[in-house]
Design a protein around this motif. Sequence first.
Motif, PDB file in Angstrom:
ATOM      1  N   VAL A 211      29.925 -31.840  38.451  1.00  0.00           N
ATOM      2  CA  VAL A 211      28.931 -32.902  38.611  1.00  0.00           C
ATOM      3  C   VAL A 211      28.913 -33.525  40.001  1.00  0.00           C
ATOM      4  O   VAL A 211      28.044 -34.350  40.300  1.00  0.00           O
ATOM      5  CB  VAL A 211      29.132 -34.011  37.543  1.00  0.00           C
ATOM      6  CG1 VAL A 211      28.821 -33.470  36.153  1.00  0.00           C
ATOM      7  CG2 VAL A 211      30.546 -34.589  37.592  1.00  0.00           C
ATOM      8  N   VAL A 212      29.844 -33.146  40.863  1.00  0.00           N
ATOM      9  CA  VAL A 212      29.914 -33.698  42.218  1.00  0.00           C
ATOM     10  C   VAL A 212      29.772 -32.567  43.226  1.00  0.00           C
ATOM     11  O   VAL A 212      30.425 -31.523  43.121  1.00  0.00           O
ATOM     12  CB  VAL A 212      31.240 -34.456  42.438  1.00  0.00           C
ATOM     13  CG1 VAL A 212      31.408 -34.845  43.898  1.00  0.00           C
ATOM     14  CG2 VAL A 212      31.296 -35.697  41.549  1.00  0.00           C
ATOM     15  N   ARG A 213      28.929 -32.779  44.226  1.00  0.00           N
ATOM     16  CA  ARG A 213      28.699 -31.790  45.270  1.00  0.00           C
ATOM     17  C   ARG A 213      29.621 -32.059  46.447  1.00  0.00           C
ATOM     18  O   ARG A 213      29.631 -33.165  47.016  1.00  0.00           O
ATOM     19  CB  ARG A 213      27.235 -31.846  45.728  1.00  0.00           C
ATOM     20  CG  ARG A 213      26.886 -30.935  46.901  1.00  0.00           C
ATOM     21  CD  ARG A 213      27.089 -29.475  46.580  1.00  0.00           C
ATOM     22  NE  ARG A 213      26.502 -28.603  47.593  1.00  0.00           N
ATOM     23  CZ  ARG A 213      27.024 -27.426  47.931  1.00  0.00           C
ATOM     24  NH1 ARG A 213      28.144 -26.999  47.356  1.00  0.00           N
ATOM     25  NH2 ARG A 213      26.436 -26.664  48.825  1.00  0.00           N
ATOM     26  N   VAL A 214      30.417 -31.047  46.822  1.00  0.00           N
ATOM     27  CA  VAL A 214      31.269 -31.140  48.009  1.00  0.00           C
ATOM     28  C   VAL A 214      30.892 -30.020  48.976  1.00  0.00           C
ATOM     29  O   VAL A 214      30.413 -28.961  48.569  1.00  0.00           O
ATOM     30  CB  VAL A 214      32.771 -31.047  47.658  1.00  0.00           C
ATOM     31  CG1 VAL A 214      33.226 -32.272  46.893  1.00  0.00           C
ATOM     32  CG2 VAL A 214      33.075 -29.780  46.849  1.00  0.00           C
ATOM     33  N   VAL A 215      31.104 -30.268  50.263  1.00  0.00           N
ATOM     34  CA  VAL A 215      30.799 -29.275  51.306  1.00  0.00           C
ATOM     35  C   VAL A 215      31.994 -29.175  52.243  1.00  0.00           C
ATOM     36  O   VAL A 215      32.735 -30.151  52.432  1.00  0.00           O
ATOM     37  CB  VAL A 215      29.526 -29.657  52.089  1.00  0.00           C
ATOM     38  CG1 VAL A 215      28.305 -29.658  51.176  1.00  0.00           C
ATOM     39  CG2 VAL A 215      29.677 -31.007  52.776  1.00  0.00           C
ATOM     40  N   PRO A 216      32.211 -28.017  52.863  1.00  0.00           N
ATOM     41  CA  PRO A 216      33.399 -27.851  53.722  1.00  0.00           C
ATOM     42  C   PRO A 216      33.429 -28.795  54.924  1.00  0.00           C
ATOM     43  O   PRO A 216      34.486 -29.317  55.276  1.00  0.00           O
ATOM     44  CB  PRO A 216      33.312 -26.382  54.166  1.00  0.00           C
ATOM     45  CG  PRO A 216      32.455 -25.719  53.146  1.00  0.00           C
ATOM     46  CD  PRO A 216      31.478 -26.751  52.703  1.00  0.00           C
ATOM     47  N   GLU A 217      32.276 -29.013  55.561  1.00  0.00           N
ATOM     48  CA  GLU A 217      32.230 -29.817  56.780  1.00  0.00           C
ATOM     49  C   GLU A 217      31.118 -30.861  56.673  1.00  0.00           C
ATOM     50  O   GLU A 217      29.978 -30.600  57.075  1.00  0.00           O
ATOM     51  CB  GLU A 217      32.010 -28.925  58.009  1.00  0.00           C
ATOM     52  CG  GLU A 217      33.142 -27.946  58.283  1.00  0.00           C
ATOM     53  CD  GLU A 217      34.441 -28.653  58.658  1.00  0.00           C
ATOM     54  OE1 GLU A 217      34.390 -29.821  59.093  1.00  0.00           O
ATOM     55  OE2 GLU A 217      35.502 -28.009  58.521  1.00  0.00           O
ATOM     56  N   PRO A 218      31.412 -32.024  56.136  1.00  0.00           N
ATOM     57  CA  PRO A 218      30.383 -33.072  56.034  1.00  0.00           C
ATOM     58  C   PRO A 218      29.853 -33.469  57.407  1.00  0.00           C
ATOM     59  O   PRO A 218      30.594 -33.485  58.397  1.00  0.00           O
ATOM     60  CB  PRO A 218      31.141 -34.236  55.390  1.00  0.00           C
ATOM     61  CG  PRO A 218      32.322 -33.627  54.729  1.00  0.00           C
ATOM     62  CD  PRO A 218      32.702 -32.458  55.579  1.00  0.00           C
ATOM     63  N   MET A 219      28.585 -33.780  57.469  1.00  0.00           N
ATOM     64  CA  MET A 219      27.997 -34.284  58.712  1.00  0.00           C
ATOM     65  C   MET A 219      28.563 -35.673  58.998  1.00  0.00           C
ATOM     66  O   MET A 219      28.559 -36.546  58.117  1.00  0.00           O
ATOM     67  CB  MET A 219      26.489 -34.362  58.583  1.00  0.00           C
ATOM     68  CG  MET A 219      25.797 -33.010  58.620  1.00  0.00           C
ATOM     69  SD  MET A 219      25.784 -32.276  60.275  1.00  0.00           S
ATOM     70  CE  MET A 219      24.689 -33.408  61.123  1.00  0.00           C
ATOM     71  N   PRO A 220      29.108 -35.902  60.192  1.00  0.00           N
ATOM     72  CA  PRO A 220      29.650 -37.227  60.513  1.00  0.00           C
ATOM     73  C   PRO A 220      28.600 -38.328  60.332  1.00  0.00           C
ATOM     74  O   PRO A 220      27.423 -38.153  60.663  1.00  0.00           O
ATOM     75  CB  PRO A 220      30.061 -37.085  61.983  1.00  0.00           C
ATOM     76  CG  PRO A 220      30.345 -35.626  62.154  1.00  0.00           C
ATOM     77  CD  PRO A 220      29.342 -34.934  61.281  1.00  0.00           C
ATOM     78  N   GLY A 221      29.045 -39.440  59.763  1.00  0.00           N
ATOM     79  CA  GLY A 221      28.165 -40.581  59.585  1.00  0.00           C
ATOM     80  C   GLY A 221      27.248 -40.499  58.380  1.00  0.00           C
ATOM     81  O   GLY A 221      26.413 -41.382  58.180  1.00  0.00           O
TER      82      GLY A 221
END
Length: 444
Positions: A211-221
Amino acid sequence: MLSCQTDSISEEKQITNDLTYHHDLDNNDNFSPDGKWLVYDTRTDDGGIAASARIERVNIETGEKQVLFEIKNNQAWGPGAGAVSYSPKENAVVFIHGLTNSTEENPYQQWRRTGVIIHDSLPNQPIYMDARDVTFPFTPGALRGGTHRHEWSGDGAWIGYTYNDAILKALEDATGQKRNLRTIGVSRKIRSVNVDKNEENVSGEWFSALVVRVVPEPMPGTDEISHAAGDSWVGTNGYLAANGQKQIARAFLGTVKDKSGKEVSEVFIVDIPEDITQPGSLGPLEGTKDDFPMPPNGTNQRRLTYTANTHHAGCTGIVRSSPDGKSLAYFAKDEKGISQIFVISPTGGKPTQLTEHDSDVTGNVRWHPDGQHVTYVWKGSITLCKTGTESFTERIKTLTKPTNPAPTNMVWSPDGNILAFNRLVKVNDSDAAAQQVFVCKVEM
C-alpha cells in the motif's frame, strides 16, 4: 529540572523465569483478548528470529507456559518463528515464519519469510496468511518476498506489516543498483491465493497488497520516499476523514531527502480502500520483473510532518495511534535537541509536543486503552504521561524503578489495568542475560 511523581511506582511481577532463553515480546500486541495470556518468541542474541524455534504463551496469573508452535530441528539459519501478535478479536496469533527450505547457504532473510496464524486451541497447525510467488508471471494477491511485524487491525479484519521484496533484492545483487527497499503491505481475508507450488512459493489464505510506494532515489525536497517502516494501524477502527466517514489507514515513517539530498524520516499516513483487489494507476498488484507490486486503486499516501527544514530534523520510533484515531504519537527532537514525544492529527496540521523532559525520552511509545495516556521510557523507568492542559509535572508519573538496561517492549492489557514489558535478567554472575516477561498493575 523536571521531576516525576514517584509515589505511584507499581509492584512488578516476573512472569517467566527460565534463564536459558529469551521471552521476547518484540513491541507487538501480545495480550490475548481476555487479557490472561502473553505471547512471545524465543529468539537468540546471535541468531535473532531465525534461531527462534518456538512461539510460546504464558498465563499472567498462574505462570503456566504453553507452546503454540514449534519448529523441529530448527537451526541458527532458520527457518525461525518470531515477532508474534495476538488478534484483538480471536484466540489466534500471527507471526513470522521463515521459508521451510532455509539452509546455511540460503538462510532466513528479510525477503524469505511469510506470516503464519495459529489458533491457540490448535497448536502446531499453521495457517499461512500471505501468499508468496517468486515465479513469473506473478499472482495478484500474492507477494514476492517477506512480511514482518504483523499487526491485526482493531476489528481483526486486516493484518498490516512491513515488507522486503526478493525479486528486487536479486535485481540489486545482479546490477549493483539500490533496489532492496522496505515498504508496507496489508492482508485481508477476502479469498485464498493459490500459487504454483515449489520450495520458494507459498499459497496463502488471505489476499495481500502493498500500500506504500517507495523509490530507490527520491527527488530531493519532495514527498517521495525510499524506505517505509515504523508502521501501525490508525485508531481501533480508523480515523474520521474530512468527508465524515471512518477511514482505515496505517501511519508510518517514510524516508525522504531534504533539499540538499540528506535522508530524513518523516511521519506519513496511507489511506487504504476497503477493496484491495483492484489495481491502481501505478501498475499491477502483483508487480513486474523490475518493480514492486503496486498499491491498489484508492490508496492515498500523505506526508504529515516537515522536520527536514528544521535544526533538528527527523522522526523516530513506531508511529502509534490513539484508540479513537485522533492523534498519532512519535519521537522527535524539540528546540533544545532533546528527544520528546510529539502528537499530530492523521488529517495533518501542526504537531503538538507532549513531553517536556530535560533528557531524551527512549523506548517505545504506547497508548493506554483510555486514549488519554501514553507510556515510554525515561531515565531507565517506564513513565506514564497524561494528555491534557495541566502542567507537565502534574501529567507524568513513574511506573517502575530505574534499571540498566531499561525495560523494553511495553504492551497494555485490553482493559488497561496491566502493563507488560521485557526486562533483561542476568544469568547468575555471568555477563549473559535472558529476556523475561514482567507485568505490573497500574492505577490510573
